[in-house]
Scaffold this motif. Structure first.
Motif, PDB file in Angstrom:
ATOM      1  N   TRP A 262       0.798  -1.220   0.000  1.00 56.37           N
ATOM      2  CA  TRP A 262       0.000   0.000   0.000  1.00 56.37           C
ATOM      3  C   TRP A 262       0.833   1.272   0.000  1.00 56.37           C
ATOM      4  CZ3 TRP A 262      -5.168   1.646   0.220  1.00 56.37           C
ATOM      5  CH2 TRP A 262      -6.115   0.643   0.049  1.00 56.37           C
ATOM      6  N   TYR A 263       1.957   1.293   0.720  1.00 58.97           N
ATOM      7  CA  TYR A 263       2.601   2.579   0.982  1.00 58.97           C
ATOM      8  C   TYR A 263       4.071   2.659   0.602  1.00 58.97           C
ATOM      9  CZ  TYR A 263      -1.625   2.721   3.827  1.00 58.97           C
ATOM     10  OH  TYR A 263      -2.922   2.655   4.246  1.00 58.97           O
ATOM     11  N   ASN A 264       4.674   1.563   0.176  1.00 62.54           N
ATOM     12  CA  ASN A 264       6.076   1.601  -0.242  1.00 62.54           C
ATOM     13  C   ASN A 264       6.157   1.958  -1.723  1.00 62.54           C
ATOM     14  OD1 ASN A 264       8.839   1.360  -0.056  1.00 62.54           O
ATOM     15  ND2 ASN A 264       8.867  -0.853  -0.230  1.00 62.54           N
ATOM     16  N   GLY A 265       7.370   2.003  -2.275  1.00 63.74           N
ATOM     17  CA  GLY A 265       7.519   2.087  -3.717  1.00 63.74           C
ATOM     18  C   GLY A 265       8.024   3.398  -4.266  1.00 63.74           C
ATOM     19  N   MET A 350       4.323  15.357 -11.865  1.00 60.33           N
ATOM     20  CA  MET A 350       3.659  14.340 -11.059  1.00 60.33           C
ATOM     21  C   MET A 350       4.648  13.636 -10.131  1.00 60.33           C
ATOM     22  SD  MET A 350       0.920  12.867 -13.848  1.00 60.33           S
ATOM     23  CE  MET A 350      -0.065  11.926 -12.676  1.00 60.33           C
ATOM     24  N   VAL A 351       5.908  13.514 -10.556  1.00 61.78           N
ATOM     25  CA  VAL A 351       6.938  12.976  -9.667  1.00 61.78           C
ATOM     26  C   VAL A 351       7.226  13.964  -8.543  1.00 61.78           C
ATOM     27  CG1 VAL A 351       9.389  12.348  -9.506  1.00 61.78           C
ATOM     28  CG2 VAL A 351       7.994  11.458 -11.376  1.00 61.78           C
ATOM     29  N   ILE A 352       7.332  15.252  -8.886  1.00 64.16           N
ATOM     30  CA  ILE A 352       7.590  16.284  -7.882  1.00 64.16           C
ATOM     31  C   ILE A 352       6.512  16.265  -6.804  1.00 64.16           C
ATOM     32  CG2 ILE A 352       7.527  18.792  -7.526  1.00 64.16           C
ATOM     33  CD1 ILE A 352       9.102  19.042 -10.170  1.00 64.16           C
ATOM     34  N   TYR A 353       5.267  16.077  -7.202  1.00 61.88           N
ATOM     35  CA  TYR A 353       4.166  16.079  -6.247  1.00 61.88           C
ATOM     36  C   TYR A 353       3.902  14.708  -5.642  1.00 61.88           C
ATOM     37  CZ  TYR A 353       2.965  20.868  -7.385  1.00 61.88           C
ATOM     38  OH  TYR A 353       3.003  22.230  -7.534  1.00 61.88           O
ATOM     39  N   GLY A 354       4.665  13.690  -6.042  1.00 62.57           N
ATOM     40  CA  GLY A 354       4.533  12.376  -5.424  1.00 62.57           C
ATOM     41  C   GLY A 354       3.446  11.514  -5.992  1.00 62.57           C
ATOM     42  N   LEU A 355       2.866  11.894  -7.131  1.00 64.63           N
ATOM     43  CA  LEU A 355       1.813  11.097  -7.744  1.00 64.63           C
ATOM     44  C   LEU A 355       2.366   9.955  -8.586  1.00 64.63           C
ATOM     45  CD1 LEU A 355      -0.471  14.071  -8.763  1.00 64.63           C
ATOM     46  CD2 LEU A 355      -0.847  12.477  -6.884  1.00 64.63           C
ATOM     47  N   LEU A 356       3.610  10.070  -9.002  1.00 59.96           N
ATOM     48  CA  LEU A 356       4.353   9.004  -9.659  1.00 59.96           C
ATOM     49  C   LEU A 356       5.729   8.931  -9.006  1.00 59.96           C
ATOM     50  CD1 LEU A 356       3.613   9.750 -13.449  1.00 59.96           C
ATOM     51  CD2 LEU A 356       2.582   7.933 -12.064  1.00 59.96           C
ATOM     52  N   THR A 357       6.447   7.864  -9.264  1.00 59.81           N
ATOM     53  CA  THR A 357       7.837   7.806  -8.846  1.00 59.81           C
ATOM     54  C   THR A 357       8.709   7.527 -10.054  1.00 59.81           C
ATOM     55  OG1 THR A 357       9.338   6.935  -7.151  1.00 59.81           O
ATOM     56  CG2 THR A 357       7.915   5.349  -8.296  1.00 59.81           C
ATOM     57  N   TYR A 358      10.015   7.712  -9.909  1.00 58.00           N
ATOM     58  CA  TYR A 358      10.932   7.686 -11.047  1.00 58.00           C
ATOM     59  C   TYR A 358      12.140   6.833 -10.702  1.00 58.00           C
ATOM     60  CZ  TYR A 358      14.282   9.518 -14.513  1.00 58.00           C
ATOM     61  OH  TYR A 358      15.208   9.659 -15.513  1.00 58.00           O
ATOM     62  N   PRO A 366       3.703   4.155  -7.679  1.00 60.66           N
ATOM     63  CA  PRO A 366       4.543   3.492  -6.676  1.00 60.66           C
ATOM     64  C   PRO A 366       3.860   2.424  -5.848  1.00 60.66           C
ATOM     65  CG  PRO A 366       3.980   5.709  -5.954  1.00 60.66           C
ATOM     66  CD  PRO A 366       3.499   5.585  -7.368  1.00 60.66           C
ATOM     67  N   ASN A 367       2.564   2.557  -5.562  1.00 58.57           N
ATOM     68  CA  ASN A 367       1.948   1.640  -4.608  1.00 58.57           C
ATOM     69  C   ASN A 367       0.431   1.645  -4.775  1.00 58.57           C
ATOM     70  OD1 ASN A 367       1.040   4.028  -3.253  1.00 58.57           O
ATOM     71  ND2 ASN A 367       3.013   4.135  -2.218  1.00 58.57           N
ATOM     72  N   ARG A 368      -0.220   0.824  -3.968  1.00 60.49           N
ATOM     73  CA  ARG A 368      -1.668   0.682  -4.113  1.00 60.49           C
ATOM     74  C   ARG A 368      -2.404   1.958  -3.695  1.00 60.49           C
ATOM     75  NH1 ARG A 368      -5.862  -3.987  -1.855  1.00 60.49           N
ATOM     76  NH2 ARG A 368      -7.717  -2.972  -2.683  1.00 60.49           N
ATOM     77  N   GLU A 369      -1.865   2.675  -2.721  1.00 60.02           N
ATOM     78  CA  GLU A 369      -2.526   3.905  -2.299  1.00 60.02           C
ATOM     79  C   GLU A 369      -2.689   4.861  -3.471  1.00 60.02           C
ATOM     80  OE1 GLU A 369      -2.303   6.926   1.448  1.00 60.02           O
ATOM     81  OE2 GLU A 369      -0.394   6.355   0.542  1.00 60.02           O
ATOM     82  N   LEU A 370      -1.625   5.032  -4.251  1.00 60.31           N
ATOM     83  CA  LEU A 370      -1.720   5.896  -5.430  1.00 60.31           C
ATOM     84  C   LEU A 370      -2.493   5.223  -6.551  1.00 60.31           C
ATOM     85  CD1 LEU A 370      -0.574   8.763  -5.876  1.00 60.31           C
ATOM     86  CD2 LEU A 370       0.306   7.614  -3.867  1.00 60.31           C
ATOM     87  N   MET A 371      -2.375   3.897  -6.649  1.00 59.53           N
ATOM     88  CA  MET A 371      -3.120   3.178  -7.686  1.00 59.53           C
ATOM     89  C   MET A 371      -4.619   3.412  -7.522  1.00 59.53           C
ATOM     90  SD  MET A 371      -2.552   1.159 -10.323  1.00 59.53           S
ATOM     91  CE  MET A 371      -1.048   0.202 -10.074  1.00 59.53           C
ATOM     92  N   GLU A 372      -5.087   3.467  -6.292  1.00 56.41           N
ATOM     93  CA  GLU A 372      -6.505   3.718  -6.051  1.00 56.41           C
ATOM     94  C   GLU A 372      -6.913   5.081  -6.603  1.00 56.41           C
ATOM     95  OE1 GLU A 372      -8.633   2.369  -2.867  1.00 56.41           O
ATOM     96  OE2 GLU A 372      -7.918   0.438  -3.605  1.00 56.41           O
ATOM     97  N   GLN A 373      -6.019   6.043  -6.467  1.00 48.77           N
ATOM     98  CA  GLN A 373      -6.327   7.376  -6.975  1.00 48.77           C
ATOM     99  C   GLN A 373      -6.398   7.376  -8.502  1.00 48.77           C
ATOM    100  OE1 GLN A 373      -7.095   9.480  -4.777  1.00 48.77           O
ATOM    101  NE2 GLN A 373      -7.158  11.476  -5.738  1.00 48.77           N
ATOM    102  N   PHE A 374      -5.499   6.645  -9.146  1.00 47.51           N
ATOM    103  CA  PHE A 374      -5.535   6.541 -10.605  1.00 47.51           C
ATOM    104  C   PHE A 374      -6.793   5.804 -11.066  1.00 47.51           C
ATOM    105  CE2 PHE A 374      -1.236   7.873 -10.234  1.00 47.51           C
ATOM    106  CZ  PHE A 374      -0.866   8.371 -11.469  1.00 47.51           C
ATOM    107  N   ASN A 375      -7.160   4.758 -10.340  1.00 50.13           N
ATOM    108  CA  ASN A 375      -8.386   4.042 -10.695  1.00 50.13           C
ATOM    109  C   ASN A 375      -9.593   4.969 -10.628  1.00 50.13           C
ATOM    110  OD1 ASN A 375      -6.859   1.740 -10.941  1.00 50.13           O
ATOM    111  ND2 ASN A 375      -7.438   0.904  -8.955  1.00 50.13           N
ATOM    112  N   GLN A 376      -9.641   5.773  -9.583  1.00 47.53           N
ATOM    113  CA  GLN A 376     -10.745   6.713  -9.441  1.00 47.53           C
ATOM    114  C   GLN A 376     -10.765   7.717 -10.580  1.00 47.53           C
ATOM    115  OE1 GLN A 376     -13.170   6.410  -7.264  1.00 47.53           O
ATOM    116  NE2 GLN A 376     -14.210   8.137  -8.213  1.00 47.53           N
ATOM    117  N   LEU A 377      -9.586   8.128 -11.004  1.00 46.65           N
ATOM    118  CA  LEU A 377      -9.485   9.046 -12.140  1.00 46.65           C
ATOM    119  C   LEU A 377     -10.123   8.432 -13.380  1.00 46.65           C
ATOM    120  CD1 LEU A 377      -8.110  11.483 -13.745  1.00 46.65           C
ATOM    121  CD2 LEU A 377      -6.250   9.869 -14.145  1.00 46.65           C
ATOM    122  N   LEU A 378      -9.786   7.188 -13.671  1.00 48.96           N
ATOM    123  CA  LEU A 378     -10.289   6.546 -14.886  1.00 48.96           C
ATOM    124  C   LEU A 378     -11.802   6.339 -14.831  1.00 48.96           C
ATOM    125  CD1 LEU A 378      -7.550   3.860 -15.629  1.00 48.96           C
ATOM    126  CD2 LEU A 378      -7.688   6.211 -16.413  1.00 48.96           C
TER     127      LEU A 378
END
Length: 535
Positions: A262-265, A350-358, A366-378
């Motif tokens: 959920w929170y690593n990555g 998006m990397v600067i704001y932590g929405l993606l990682t590089y 990076p993780n499921r927590e952000l994946m949930e946000q992307f899913n909601q976007l779609l």
């Protein structure tokens, strides 16, 4: 003690942090900062996404150095005081602690905003140095220079959220330039500055196009290796916190693996993976996995960054929600809406704001927590066009799967394939996986969906772990130029269903049926085939 000069605020704030159950000692950061005091390289700016501990570290630096309070008891058992050469700095410095995210009452203008700081700094100086004539209406830097010439006193500036002004709607570009000029006059080359430590989200160079603040050494998450261990929790630190959690919670509902998923990555330039600290602390405190970080601030609307360039990145998003990486060039200074014209600029922001990682030239979720946000976007933004329409079909796809309605499943997959997207040409299984992930998007509300999960004698393409114990579980295998029967036979031969069994002696975690789902695509006939069996 003033509002900004030698304020007890950072001491009290860090004292509260340390009193928390899930406190992590990162005081070694001080050992990296102190040697720069009084040198030419005495200007540091550390930028990180929000909720990565920037303010906590700023409070720690202030609490340790500031004359305002006796912090020996606060730091006596932390690692920094194990090195005796740093004890001489404990509570011996004049500190200006400035949080630029704080606003005056009913603030609607730059003048009102900046005067709060200018006047406050001058009033503090007048109170601290009554023997010296302080011009309350004058420039802060003139008053500071006057004090230095009379007393030889120097000051440390700790500036938190330096870039907060750039997110205020009432600030014009010309006023942004005035603000940079204010910081330059206050800090650059001034003999009274013993050390300056700034934090923020945006890199200075994004706005300081000239020489205003070029004296700062900048350290961001994507390109700077130094300081990477101090912002975000490391695996070893989360291990320690998890042991505390198990001792403190009567009925722990979170596994160590859950925290990692959920929170690593987040990847730093040093190669470390770090966890979002706020999310870890909230999850352990609440004994519940959920989305904590992306609901905590104004920058969580992913669509904000992509709305002007949807067509170029739609396929990338489909791949990323599958867990794939997308090649991108980092442009670390592209972080405002008016400049997000290319993929490189969008992904950099998006990397600067932590929405993606590089990492290694790629961006990814990076993780499921952000994946949930992307899913909601779609699922919620019609501006994504056919991707939004296909994602909305995912509710119907899940219902069809659970009811063994392979005709509807095939119909939906054919609808997906007949869109204009090149990704649906299925040149490889990764692209087919991306599409399957998309058409089962809404399943994430009811299932923990894992891709390439270890099961039985191998790795299964998708496993749907039910959130409710009595719901049906799903094992899904994909095939190109083969048959769904072959896919189901592979599920059986490799005994993938073992992933739903607990350890020996444990009560089974799931009591519903296990559905084996095979999906295939024939490149020659350009047709999909589906089959479902209950195991």
């Amino acid at each position: 003690m003033g509002m900004f000069l030698n304020s007890p605020a950072p001491f009290e704030a860090y004292k509260a942090t340390k009193a928390g159950v899930y406190f992590v000692d990162k005081s070694d950061l001080l050992g990296e900062l102190i040697p720069a005091f009084g040198t030419e390289d005495r200007y540091y700016c550390i930028t990180r996404p929000r909720r990565f501990g920037k303010s906590v570290m700023a409070n720690m630096v202030g609490a340790f150095l500031c004359k305002a309070a006796d912090a020996e008891e606060l730091f006596h058992n932390l690692t920094i005081l194990k090195d005796k050469k740093y004890t001489a700095h404990l509570n011996t410095h004049n500190i200006f602690f400035i949080d630029f995210s704080r606003m005056p009452r009913d603030c609607e203008s730059y003048t009102s905003y900046i005067n709060r700081f200018q006047n406050g700094l001058n009033r503090d100086l007048a109170e601290a140095y009554p023997q010296i004539a302080i011009d309350i209406e004058g420039a802060v830097w003139d008053n500071l220079l006057n004090i230095f010439q009379h007393t030889n006193d120097k000051f440390i500036f700790i500036i938190d959220e330096w870039d907060a002004i750039f997110h205020k709607s009432f600030i014009t570009p010309s006023e942004q330039e005035k603000y940079l000029e204010f910081l330059k006059n206050l800090l650059k080359g001034q003999v009274y500055v013993e050390f300056a430590y700034m934090t923020g989200v945006l890199p200075i160079a994004k706005y300081s196009s000239g020489s205003e603040l070029n004296m700062f050494l900048e350290y961001d998450i994507a390109t700077s290796e130094r300081f990477s261990e101090y912002f975000g929790f490391l695996d070893s630190e989360v291990d320690h916190l998890y042991n505390i959690y198990k001792q403190n919670i009567n009925n722990p509902k979170i596994s160590r693996k859950d925290l990692r998923l959920w929170y690593n990555g987040y990847h730093t330039a040093s190669g470390r993976q770090v966890y979002n600290p706020r999310s870890i602390v909230c999850a352990l405190t609440n004994n519940q996995l959920r989305n904590y970080w992306t609901s905590s601030g104004p920058y969580d609307e992913i669509f904000y960054y992509i709305k002007d360039n949807v067509e170029e990145i739609r396929e990338d998003f489909i791949l990323m929600i599958t867990g794939e990486r997308v090649n991108a060039k980092m442009q670390e200074y592209a972080a405002t809406a008016k400049e997000l014209n290319t993929k490189a600029q969008i992904y950099s922001a998006m990397v600067i704001y932590g929405l993606l990682t590089y990492e290694d030239g790629d961006v990814f979720i990076p993780n499921r927590e952000l994946m949930e946000q992307f899913n909601q976007l779609l699922l919620s933004n019609e501006g994504l066009g056919y991707v939004y329409r296909l994602a909305r079909e995912s509710e119907r796809m899940l219902r069809a799967t659970l009811s063994h309605d392979t005709d509807t499943m095939t119909e939906i997959l054919e609808f997906v394939h007949n869109t204009e997207s090149p990704i649906f040409e299925y040149n490889n299984e990764t692209e087919l996986s991306a599409v399957v992930n998309l058409v089962y998007l809404s399943a994430r509300d009811k299932y923990r969906v894992e891709r390439e999960d270890k099961a039985g004698k191998g790795f299964v393409d998708f496993v749907f772990y039910p959130e409710r114990r009595h719901a049906d579980a799903i094992i899904l295998e994909l095939k190109i130029d083969s048959t769904p029967e072959d896919a189901i036979q592979q599920i059986k031969n490799k005994n993938y269903a073992l992933c739903f069994r607990g350890k020996l002696g444990e009560e089974p975690r799931y009591s519903g049926k296990i559905l084996a789902v095979g999906i295939s695509y024939n490149k020659k006939s350009k047709r999909h085939f589906c089959k479902i069996e209950s195991l």
